[in-house]
Design an enzyme around this catalytic site. Structure first.
Site, PDB file in Angstrom:
ATOM      1  N   ASP A   1     -45.924  44.413 -34.175  1.00 42.60           N
ATOM      2  CA  ASP A   1     -46.064  45.846 -33.904  1.00 42.60           C
ATOM      3  C   ASP A   1     -44.812  46.388 -33.223  1.00 42.60           C
ATOM      4  O   ASP A   1     -44.374  47.511 -33.504  1.00 42.60           O
ATOM      5  CB  ASP A   1     -47.279  46.100 -33.011  1.00 42.60           C
TER       6      ASP A   1
ATOM      7  N   GLU B   1     -41.711  45.402 -33.468  1.00 43.50           N
ATOM      8  CA  GLU B   1     -40.615  45.569 -34.427  1.00 43.50           C
ATOM      9  C   GLU B   1     -40.840  46.786 -35.315  1.00 43.50           C
ATOM     10  O   GLU B   1     -39.919  47.547 -35.612  1.00 43.50           O
ATOM     11  CB  GLU B   1     -40.492  44.318 -35.300  1.00 43.50           C
TER      12      GLU B   1
ATOM     13  N   LYS C   1     -56.687  51.821 -25.596  1.00 41.85           N
ATOM     14  CA  LYS C   1     -56.293  51.920 -27.013  1.00 41.85           C
ATOM     15  C   LYS C   1     -56.696  50.612 -27.683  1.00 41.85           C
ATOM     16  O   LYS C   1     -56.077  49.578 -27.475  1.00 41.85           O
ATOM     17  CB  LYS C   1     -54.789  52.151 -27.142  1.00 41.85           C
TER      18      LYS C   1
ATOM     19  N   ARG D   1     -59.466  54.838 -42.260  1.00 44.48           N
ATOM     20  CA  ARG D   1     -58.434  55.855 -42.017  1.00 44.48           C
ATOM     21  C   ARG D   1     -57.512  56.039 -43.227  1.00 44.48           C
ATOM     22  O   ARG D   1     -57.119  57.145 -43.544  1.00 44.48           O
ATOM     23  CB  ARG D   1     -57.617  55.443 -40.789  1.00 44.48           C
TER      24      ARG D   1
ATOM     25  N   GLU E   1     -63.333  52.965 -33.499  1.00 43.77           N
ATOM     26  CA  GLU E   1     -62.551  51.764 -33.814  1.00 43.77           C
ATOM     27  C   GLU E   1     -63.487  50.593 -34.071  1.00 43.77           C
ATOM     28  O   GLU E   1     -64.387  50.310 -33.277  1.00 43.77           O
ATOM     29  CB  GLU E   1     -61.637  51.430 -32.637  1.00 43.77           C
TER      30      GLU E   1
ATOM     31  N   LYS F   1     -48.127  52.440 -24.904  1.00 44.12           N
ATOM     32  CA  LYS F   1     -48.149  51.065 -25.390  1.00 44.12           C
ATOM     33  C   LYS F   1     -47.796  50.091 -24.258  1.00 44.12           C
ATOM     34  O   LYS F   1     -46.775  50.249 -23.591  1.00 44.12           O
ATOM     35  CB  LYS F   1     -47.149  50.882 -26.541  1.00 44.12           C
TER      36      LYS F   1
ATOM     37  N   CYS G   1     -39.759   7.273 -27.111  1.00 45.10           N
ATOM     38  CA  CYS G   1     -39.758   8.321 -26.088  1.00 45.10           C
ATOM     39  C   CYS G   1     -38.350   8.917 -25.990  1.00 45.10           C
ATOM     40  O   CYS G   1     -37.375   8.169 -25.833  1.00 45.10           O
ATOM     41  CB  CYS G   1     -40.177   7.741 -24.742  1.00 45.10           C
TER      42      CYS G   1
ATOM     43  N   CYS H   1     -36.896   7.798 -22.236  1.00 42.97           N
ATOM     44  CA  CYS H   1     -36.603   6.415 -21.823  1.00 42.97           C
ATOM     45  C   CYS H   1     -36.478   5.448 -23.001  1.00 42.97           C
ATOM     46  O   CYS H   1     -36.241   4.251 -22.799  1.00 42.97           O
ATOM     47  CB  CYS H   1     -37.669   5.913 -20.860  1.00 42.97           C
TER      48      CYS H   1
ATOM     49  N   CYS I   1     -40.733   5.664 -16.742  1.00 41.91           N
ATOM     50  CA  CYS I   1     -40.084   6.740 -17.501  1.00 41.91           C
ATOM     51  C   CYS I   1     -39.717   7.873 -16.546  1.00 41.91           C
ATOM     52  O   CYS I   1     -40.581   8.368 -15.805  1.00 41.91           O
ATOM     53  CB  CYS I   1     -41.031   7.252 -18.581  1.00 41.91           C
TER      54      CYS I   1
END
Length: 597
Positions: free
Chosen positions: A34, A36, A119, A140, A180, A320, A414, A417, A437
């Site tokens: 959203d 972007e 919202k 909508r 909504e 927002k 790992c 280690c 470790c």
């Protein structure tokens, strides 16, 4: 930017926004966040304001949304369902207030009454009631025309099929109720779990889940999703009069609708800002997602005087919150080693702002999660962060793949280690078995020195941190090779404290075998199992040679515990550390003779 450059950029932005509208409204499968989308849209609005002669009727700024789906019958709204202008910080909310006052010819010091409500992060809908009975439910869509989803709406229990007549509030001949459709966080988790078990693609967030569930061709699928609905306004109505938006909300409540929780009438813009802060504090405690707040001039006559722009009313704004979901790219996947030896894949991200902070890492939990989501190095992904929760990858965007992405595999050793890692049967995680470790050493020492283990009084967390950070302890056995002057030189220590600690370390050399076994931190070996082992084996040498079959003969020890014990004593680093302790004088006391006696 000159006019030619602006025209080219406007063309590019329109194409991008139209594509993302299609992904969001038609496919229910967005490929950008959203935040972007908002950035692209605001850039287009800004350019068209600077070059107004470049505005065309087909620009995304001249309409609200995308074209509706063809699978449903189309239906028109009696009055357009417009979108709202956005405000992204408190200063922009203050500017909204100043603009309202200028348009109404009021002084800057005048107070205007506003309403503030959450919202919702869901799917908008309009419900047409005639003589109190639900006639049609319309999505909508593009704001002018939506989709007839009446059979699906009827399955949502919070939508009244007939308006209630209570508290002397009349039911009008016609009213178009707007609200909504949402999916709660709990229901979202349940639906995604079912989809995962069936091997289906997961919903990215509750909003997509609500929109996708509302637009199912089979109403039985919608009914199975347990959607909810909050009413936040009306469109066309007749046979009734309202003076304010808050009065509309009161009528909706009496007609039998859920209304927005945390709804508030604010006497001025300062009370609005105060409630915005409260909503942001409360958002994670709510059972559903909200992504901001809607601020409206409460007086309907003032709304009428302020009027509308092409795509939005002048008397309302959507504030927002900082986005909790964003799109970014995975630069690498590394493996972190936890304090108890758990190996966790971690995505290294191109830094992105999420939830008000810059995020550059996200947990991938385990290799099964990586494979289930098909996360690869180089992928573009949705990253989610809610409150103080560790950021995580929500969804991969395969449409952005170039073919250069790399599949991730867990290492056999790992990364800290180089000990050979293992994955217990039936578990999702890999583990490093080495008690020395470096990634585990502090937590191992805290446990080793604790009261139920070696009971080394004075060797607390802060001192352990100092000893490890200064390089005086690199493995557990180093505790027994500490020198008094080195300890005395540490912060908040001294001769007396160092002397007391050295005495406590010396006392710990002779403890019951069960406490020593517990202190070693063998996976699955707690105090009870340690006592069972100490009663069965006279010393560590006997236990080191034990096979799984022999361990399974002990009542109370199962396959997982037996495997863990054998694995621990098969690790050369663990055996070397134990030998160093014994060389320093540690001598666990046998409990077998006591048990037999």
């Amino acid at each position: 930017m000159n006019e030619k450059e602006a025209a080219e950029r406007i063309k590019q932005l329109r194409e991008e926004i139209n594509y993302h509208n299609y992904r969001y409204y038609v496919l229910n499968d967005p490929v950008i966040s959203d935040a972007e989308y908002d950035r692209l849209f605001r850039e287009l609005v800004s350019l068209e304001e600077k070059f107004p002669h470049l505005v065309t009727p087909d620009s995304p700024t001249q309409r609200v949304g995308a074209q509706p789906l063809d699978e449903f019958k189309k239906a028109r709204h009696r009055e357009p369902m417009l979108s709202l202008d956005d405000a992204f910080n408190h200063e922009e909310v203050m500017e909204f207030d100043r603009r309202i006052k200028r348009q109404l010819g009021l002084s800057e010091n005048a107070d205007i009454e506003y309403t503030v409500e959450p919202k919702f992060d869901g799917a908008s809908i309009e419900l047409v009631y005639e003589k109190g009975v639900l006639q049609i439910a319309i999505t909508r869509g593009d704001g002018i025309e939506g989709e007839d989803v009446t059979p699906n709406a009827r399955t949502i229990r919070s939508i009244p099929l007939r308006l209630l007549h209570q508290d002397n509030v009349p039911v009008p001949p016609r009213v178009d109720v707007r609200g909504e459709i949402i999916m709660t966080k709990e229901e979202f988790a349940r639906v995604n779990l079912e989809k995962e078990e069936r091997g289906e693609p997961l919903f990215a967030n509750p909003r997509n889940a609500a929109a996708g569930s509302l637009r199912q061709l089979d109403p039985r699928v919608t009914a199975s999703r347990r959607l909810d609905m909050f009413a936040w306004g009306v469109g066309y109505f007749e046979g009734i009069k309202f003076k304010s938006h808050s009065e509309i909300i009161e009528h909706l409540n009496r007609w039998g609708f859920k209304i927005p929780p945390l709804f508030r009438v604010a006497s001025n813009i300062h009370e609005v800002l105060e409630h915005l802060r409260y909503l942001e504090d409360q958002r994670h405690a709510l059972e559903f997602e909200i992504d901001g707040a809607v601020i409206k001039v409460n007086d309907l006559e003032l709304q009428r005087r302020l009027g509308w722009k092409t795509r939005s009313p002048r008397w309302a704004v959507a504030y927002k919150f900082p986005p909790e979901q964003a799109t970014t790219r995975i630069k690498d996947i590394i493996v972190s080693v936890g304090r108890l030896g758990t190996l966790t894949p971690v995505a290294i991200l191109e830094p992105v702002e999420v939830g008000g902070v810059t995020v550059s890492r996200a947990t991938l939990h385990n290799i099964d999660e990586v494979r289930r989501k098909d996360v690869r190095v180089g992928d573009y992904v949705f990253v989610h962060r809610a409150g103080d929760v560790i950021p995580e990858i929500v969804k991969v965007i395969p449409e952005k793949r170039t073919g250069k992405e790399k599949i991730f595999e867990m290492p056999g050793e790992c990364p800290v280690c180089n000990s050979k890692v293992y994955r217990p049967e039936g578990e999702v995680a890999y583990y490093c078995p080495n008690i020395s470790c470096p990634a585990q050493i502090k937590e191992r020492i805290y446990h080793f020195a604790s009261r139920g283990a070696m009971n080394i009084e004075g060797l607390g967390k802060k001192l352990v941190d100092q000893l490890v950070d200064k390089g005086l302890i690199r493995e557990i056995a180093d505790i027994y090779y500490l020198k008094k002057p080195d300890i005395a030189a540490l912060e908040r220590m001294g001769e007396k404290s160092a002397e007391n600690l050295m005495r406590a370390i010396e006392r710990s050399k002779k403890v019951p075998l069960s406490r020593f076994l517990y202190a070693l931190g063998i996976r699955h070996v707690g105090e009870y199992i340690a006592k069972l082992l100490a009663r069965y084996f006279k010393d560590i040498e006997e236990l080191k040679k034990a096979k799984e079959e022999e361990l399974l003969e002990i009542e109370g020890i199962g396959p997982e515990v037996a495997q863990s014990i054998v694995r621990f004593f098969s690790n050369e680093e663990n055996l070397r550390s134990i030998e160093r302790m014994f060389a320093a004088g540690v001598s666990p006391q046998s409990e077998k003779a006591i048990a037999e006696g």
